[in-house]
Design a protein around this motif. Structure first.
Motif, PDB file in Angstrom:
ATOM      1  N   THR A   1       1.719 -11.126   1.296  1.00  0.00           N
ATOM      2  CA  THR A   1       2.250 -10.483   2.495  1.00  0.00           C
ATOM      3  C   THR A   1       2.659 -11.559   3.498  1.00  0.00           C
ATOM      4  OG1 THR A   1       0.022 -10.292   3.435  1.00  0.00           O
ATOM      5  CG2 THR A   1       0.855  -8.410   2.177  1.00  0.00           C
ATOM      6  N   ALA A   2       3.349 -11.138   4.541  1.00  0.00           N
ATOM      7  CA  ALA A   2       3.903 -12.100   5.502  1.00  0.00           C
ATOM      8  C   ALA A   2       2.826 -12.818   6.303  1.00  0.00           C
ATOM      9  CB  ALA A   2       4.869 -11.392   6.446  1.00  0.00           C
ATOM     10  N   THR A   3       1.667 -12.175   6.486  1.00  0.00           N
ATOM     11  CA  THR A   3       0.579 -12.780   7.252  1.00  0.00           C
ATOM     12  C   THR A   3      -0.727 -12.621   6.486  1.00  0.00           C
ATOM     13  OG1 THR A   3      -0.105 -10.785   8.457  1.00  0.00           O
ATOM     14  CG2 THR A   3       1.756 -12.036   9.363  1.00  0.00           C
ATOM     15  N   ALA A   4      -1.738 -13.384   6.893  1.00  0.00           N
ATOM     16  CA  ALA A   4      -3.058 -13.272   6.279  1.00  0.00           C
ATOM     17  C   ALA A   4      -3.798 -12.032   6.763  1.00  0.00           C
ATOM     18  CB  ALA A   4      -3.883 -14.523   6.587  1.00  0.00           C
ATOM     19  N   ASP A   5      -3.339 -11.457   7.864  1.00  0.00           N
ATOM     20  CA  ASP A   5      -3.939 -10.239   8.394  1.00  0.00           C
ATOM     21  C   ASP A   5      -3.608  -9.076   7.467  1.00  0.00           C
ATOM     22  OD1 ASP A   5      -4.372  -7.811  10.011  1.00  0.00           O
ATOM     23  OD2 ASP A   5      -4.604  -9.200  11.694  1.00  0.00           O
ATOM     24  N   THR A   6      -4.580  -8.194   7.253  1.00  0.00           N
ATOM     25  CA  THR A   6      -4.345  -7.049   6.372  1.00  0.00           C
ATOM     26  C   THR A   6      -3.246  -6.129   6.889  1.00  0.00           C
ATOM     27  OG1 THR A   6      -6.169  -5.892   7.482  1.00  0.00           O
ATOM     28  CG2 THR A   6      -6.678  -7.036   5.425  1.00  0.00           C
ATOM     29  N   ARG A   7      -2.884  -6.239   8.166  1.00  0.00           N
ATOM     30  CA  ARG A   7      -1.790  -5.420   8.696  1.00  0.00           C
ATOM     31  C   ARG A   7      -0.458  -5.763   8.034  1.00  0.00           C
ATOM     32  NH1 ARG A   7      -4.169  -7.062  13.845  1.00  0.00           N
ATOM     33  NH2 ARG A   7      -5.324  -5.359  14.843  1.00  0.00           N
ATOM     34  N   GLY A   8      -0.377  -6.939   7.408  1.00  0.00           N
ATOM     35  CA  GLY A   8       0.849  -7.322   6.720  1.00  0.00           C
ATOM     36  C   GLY A   8       1.208  -6.382   5.585  1.00  0.00           C
ATOM     37  N   ILE A   9       0.221  -5.644   5.091  1.00  0.00           N
ATOM     38  CA  ILE A   9       0.460  -4.686   4.014  1.00  0.00           C
ATOM     39  C   ILE A   9       1.490  -3.643   4.431  1.00  0.00           C
ATOM     40  CG2 ILE A   9      -0.636  -2.873   2.624  1.00  0.00           C
ATOM     41  CD1 ILE A   9      -3.261  -4.456   2.878  1.00  0.00           C
ATOM     42  N   TYR A  10       1.501  -3.305   5.713  1.00  0.00           N
ATOM     43  CA  TYR A  10       2.313  -2.182   6.168  1.00  0.00           C
ATOM     44  C   TYR A  10       3.803  -2.495   6.194  1.00  0.00           C
ATOM     45  CZ  TYR A  10      -2.422  -1.061   7.679  1.00  0.00           C
ATOM     46  OH  TYR A  10      -3.784  -0.853   7.711  1.00  0.00           O
ATOM     47  N   ASP A  11       4.158  -3.754   5.957  1.00  0.00           N
ATOM     48  CA  ASP A  11       5.566  -4.135   5.899  1.00  0.00           C
ATOM     49  C   ASP A  11       6.109  -4.130   4.472  1.00  0.00           C
ATOM     50  OD1 ASP A  11       5.780  -4.554   8.674  1.00  0.00           O
ATOM     51  OD2 ASP A  11       4.979  -6.592   8.487  1.00  0.00           O
ATOM     52  N   LEU A  12       5.258  -3.824   3.504  1.00  0.00           N
ATOM     53  CA  LEU A  12       5.686  -3.844   2.106  1.00  0.00           C
ATOM     54  C   LEU A  12       6.544  -2.626   1.771  1.00  0.00           C
ATOM     55  CD1 LEU A  12       2.347  -4.884   0.350  1.00  0.00           C
ATOM     56  CD2 LEU A  12       4.326  -6.343   0.800  1.00  0.00           C
ATOM     57  N   ALA A  13       7.398  -2.801   0.768  1.00  0.00           N
ATOM     58  CA  ALA A  13       8.170  -1.698   0.201  1.00  0.00           C
ATOM     59  C   ALA A  13       7.633  -1.406  -1.195  1.00  0.00           C
ATOM     60  CB  ALA A  13       9.650  -2.060   0.131  1.00  0.00           C
ATOM     61  N   TRP A  14       7.859  -0.179  -1.671  1.00  0.00           N
ATOM     62  CA  TRP A  14       7.285   0.163  -2.974  1.00  0.00           C
ATOM     63  C   TRP A  14       7.881  -0.670  -4.099  1.00  0.00           C
ATOM     64  CZ3 TRP A  14      10.509   1.920  -6.770  1.00  0.00           C
ATOM     65  CH2 TRP A  14      11.695   2.559  -6.400  1.00  0.00           C
ATOM     66  N   GLY A  15       9.087  -1.213  -3.888  1.00  0.00           N
ATOM     67  CA  GLY A  15       9.701  -2.047  -4.908  1.00  0.00           C
ATOM     68  C   GLY A  15       8.895  -3.299  -5.219  1.00  0.00           C
ATOM     69  N   GLN A  16       8.126  -3.777  -4.247  1.00  0.00           N
ATOM     70  CA  GLN A  16       7.307  -4.965  -4.491  1.00  0.00           C
ATOM     71  C   GLN A  16       6.154  -4.657  -5.440  1.00  0.00           C
ATOM     72  OE1 GLN A  16       7.657  -5.470  -0.059  1.00  0.00           O
ATOM     73  NE2 GLN A  16       7.051  -7.557  -0.575  1.00  0.00           N
ATOM     74  N   ALA A  17       5.600  -3.466  -5.335  1.00  0.00           N
ATOM     75  CA  ALA A  17       4.565  -3.059  -6.284  1.00  0.00           C
ATOM     76  C   ALA A  17       5.164  -2.871  -7.673  1.00  0.00           C
ATOM     77  CB  ALA A  17       3.896  -1.771  -5.812  1.00  0.00           C
ATOM     78  N   ALA A  18       6.368  -2.313  -7.725  1.00  0.00           N
ATOM     79  CA  ALA A  18       7.039  -2.113  -9.012  1.00  0.00           C
ATOM     80  C   ALA A  18       7.337  -3.452  -9.682  1.00  0.00           C
ATOM     81  CB  ALA A  18       8.331  -1.325  -8.808  1.00  0.00           C
ATOM     82  N   GLU A  19       7.777  -4.422  -8.887  1.00  0.00           N
ATOM     83  CA  GLU A  19       8.074  -5.754  -9.424  1.00  0.00           C
ATOM     84  C   GLU A  19       6.807  -6.417  -9.954  1.00  0.00           C
ATOM     85  OE1 GLU A  19       9.872 -10.048  -7.851  1.00  0.00           O
ATOM     86  OE2 GLU A  19      10.113  -8.232  -6.644  1.00  0.00           O
ATOM     87  N   ALA A  20       5.715  -6.279  -9.215  1.00  0.00           N
ATOM     88  CA  ALA A  20       4.451  -6.862  -9.662  1.00  0.00           C
ATOM     89  C   ALA A  20       3.995  -6.229 -10.971  1.00  0.00           C
ATOM     90  CB  ALA A  20       3.388  -6.682  -8.585  1.00  0.00           C
ATOM     91  N   LEU A  21       4.125  -4.918 -11.065  1.00  0.00           N
ATOM     92  CA  LEU A  21       3.710  -4.212 -12.276  1.00  0.00           C
ATOM     93  C   LEU A  21       4.545  -4.644 -13.477  1.00  0.00           C
ATOM     94  CD1 LEU A  21       2.055  -2.005 -13.699  1.00  0.00           C
ATOM     95  CD2 LEU A  21       3.761  -0.343 -12.921  1.00  0.00           C
ATOM     96  N   ALA A  22       5.846  -4.792 -13.273  1.00  0.00           N
ATOM     97  CA  ALA A  22       6.738  -5.156 -14.375  1.00  0.00           C
ATOM     98  C   ALA A  22       6.407  -6.529 -14.945  1.00  0.00           C
ATOM     99  CB  ALA A  22       8.185  -5.120 -13.898  1.00  0.00           C
ATOM    100  N   GLY A  23       5.855  -7.401 -14.109  1.00  0.00           N
ATOM    101  CA  GLY A  23       5.568  -8.756 -14.557  1.00  0.00           C
ATOM    102  C   GLY A  23       4.188  -8.960 -15.141  1.00  0.00           C
ATOM    103  N   LEU A  24       3.394  -7.895 -15.231  1.00  0.00           N
ATOM    104  CA  LEU A  24       2.017  -8.029 -15.696  1.00  0.00           C
ATOM    105  C   LEU A  24       1.859  -7.679 -17.170  1.00  0.00           C
ATOM    106  CD1 LEU A  24      -0.235  -6.564 -12.854  1.00  0.00           C
ATOM    107  CD2 LEU A  24       0.027  -8.950 -13.524  1.00  0.00           C
ATOM    108  N   ASP A  25       0.950  -8.380 -17.816  1.00  0.00           N
ATOM    109  CA  ASP A  25       0.549  -8.038 -19.176  1.00  0.00           C
ATOM    110  C   ASP A  25      -0.613  -7.056 -19.075  1.00  0.00           C
ATOM    111  OD1 ASP A  25      -0.216  -7.845 -21.801  1.00  0.00           O
ATOM    112  OD2 ASP A  25      -0.770  -9.958 -22.037  1.00  0.00           O
ATOM    113  N   VAL A  26      -0.404  -5.824 -19.508  1.00  0.00           N
ATOM    114  CA  VAL A  26      -1.454  -4.805 -19.394  1.00  0.00           C
ATOM    115  C   VAL A  26      -2.099  -4.514 -20.750  1.00  0.00           C
ATOM    116  CG1 VAL A  26      -0.322  -3.775 -17.393  1.00  0.00           C
ATOM    117  CG2 VAL A  26       0.146  -2.863 -19.680  1.00  0.00           C
ATOM    118  N   LYS A  27      -1.886  -5.393 -21.706  1.00  0.00           N
ATOM    119  CA  LYS A  27      -2.456  -5.191 -23.032  1.00  0.00           C
ATOM    120  C   LYS A  27      -3.976  -5.061 -22.944  1.00  0.00           C
ATOM    121  CE  LYS A  27      -2.589  -7.168 -27.693  1.00  0.00           C
ATOM    122  NZ  LYS A  27      -2.154  -8.304 -28.562  1.00  0.00           N
ATOM    123  N   GLY A  28      -4.502  -4.025 -23.562  1.00  0.00           N
ATOM    124  CA  GLY A  28      -5.939  -3.798 -23.573  1.00  0.00           C
ATOM    125  C   GLY A  28      -6.449  -2.983 -22.405  1.00  0.00           C
TER     126      GLY A  28
END
Length: 251
Positions: free
Chosen positions: A158-185
């Motif tokens: 996130t943009a800052t170390a403060d947990t409030r930085g979460i509120y600036d995220l878009a759902w596409g960032q979660a989708a991008e993170a998921l696409a790049g993960l190995d979920v085998k098992g």
């Protein structure tokens, strides 16, 4: 349906962190029409973000007092990080005291996640979270303390170390993170954090077929169950019709 008031299916009470816009957005989508979400803010003046999260749950009974005489059918505490920090046992103590004093069920987001994972028979999970490193570690400790195996965890920056930085995220960032993960098992992928928009990612799922769930998604479903309305849940844990309401909201 009641002819004297709105929300004939019931009133939900929801507690959301003071600057979090996502809980209200997603609770406008997930519950069925005819059910209202009555929101109260979880507040703290603490400068340290982790102490702020602790105060949200430690001061929960005071927060519920802000409802005055309003008694929701069930109250949902929409902050997972608070539970990760105080631990399962302390969370249960706080919830029991609030239920005894206020006279209605209280469900936490972390409790709802455990419930959802149990319904999915999921014991091995991958976690995606936009938290500071210390909170990601606390989350892993929490889940492993409940007998789960965290196969992998991914921290969204996130943009800052403060947990409030979460509120600036878009759902596409979660989708991008998921696409790049190995979920085998893995038996399930958890998008942890009520401030991170997640419903489109939950709806899309993962190419492997591994279920994808999120904090708000689980909380809404568990609240339906605590109301005795399991008839409103479909096989995928979601509230009946939520995908159609999501599609409408994204137009």
């Amino acid at each position: 349906m009641s002819q004297t008031r709105y929300a004939g299916l019931g009133r939900l009470g929801v507690g959301t962190p003071q600057a979090n816009p996502t809980v209200e957005d997603e609770f406008a989508i997930m519950p069925p029409r005819g059910m209202s979400s009555n929101v109260v803010r979880l507040t703290s003046t603490a400068e340290d973000p982790l102490e702020r999260l602790r105060r949200y749950i430690e001061d929960l009974d005071d927060t519920l007092g802000d409802f005055d005489v309003l008694k929701p059918a069930v109250f949902g505490f929409a902050c997972t990080g608070s539970t990760y920090l105080v631990g399962h046992e302390r969370e249960r103590e706080i919830v029991a005291a609030c239920e005894a004093r206020r006279g209605y069920p209280v469900v936490t987001a972390a409790e709802a996640i455990l419930w959802a994972l149990d319904r999915l028979n999921a014991r091995r999970i991958v976690v995606i979270a936009p938290y500071p490193a210390a909170l990601v570690a606390a989350g892993q400790t929490y889940f492993e303390g409940q007998g789960l195996t965290v196969l992998a965890k991914h921290r969204i920056e996130t943009a800052t170390a403060d947990t409030r930085g979460i509120y600036d995220l878009a759902w596409g960032q979660a989708a991008e993170a998921l696409a790049g993960l190995d979920v085998k098992g893995a038996d399930a992928v958890l998008l942890s954090g009520t401030g991170m928009p997640s419903l489109p990612v939950v709806a899309a799922g993962h190419a492997s077929g591994v279920p994808v769930i999120s904090s708000n998604f689980c909380l809404a479903a568990k609240m339906m169950s605590r109301m005795g309305r399991d008839d409103l849940l479909d096989d995928g844990l979601g509230v009946v019709g939520w995908r159609d309401r999501l599609a409408e909201a994204l137009r």
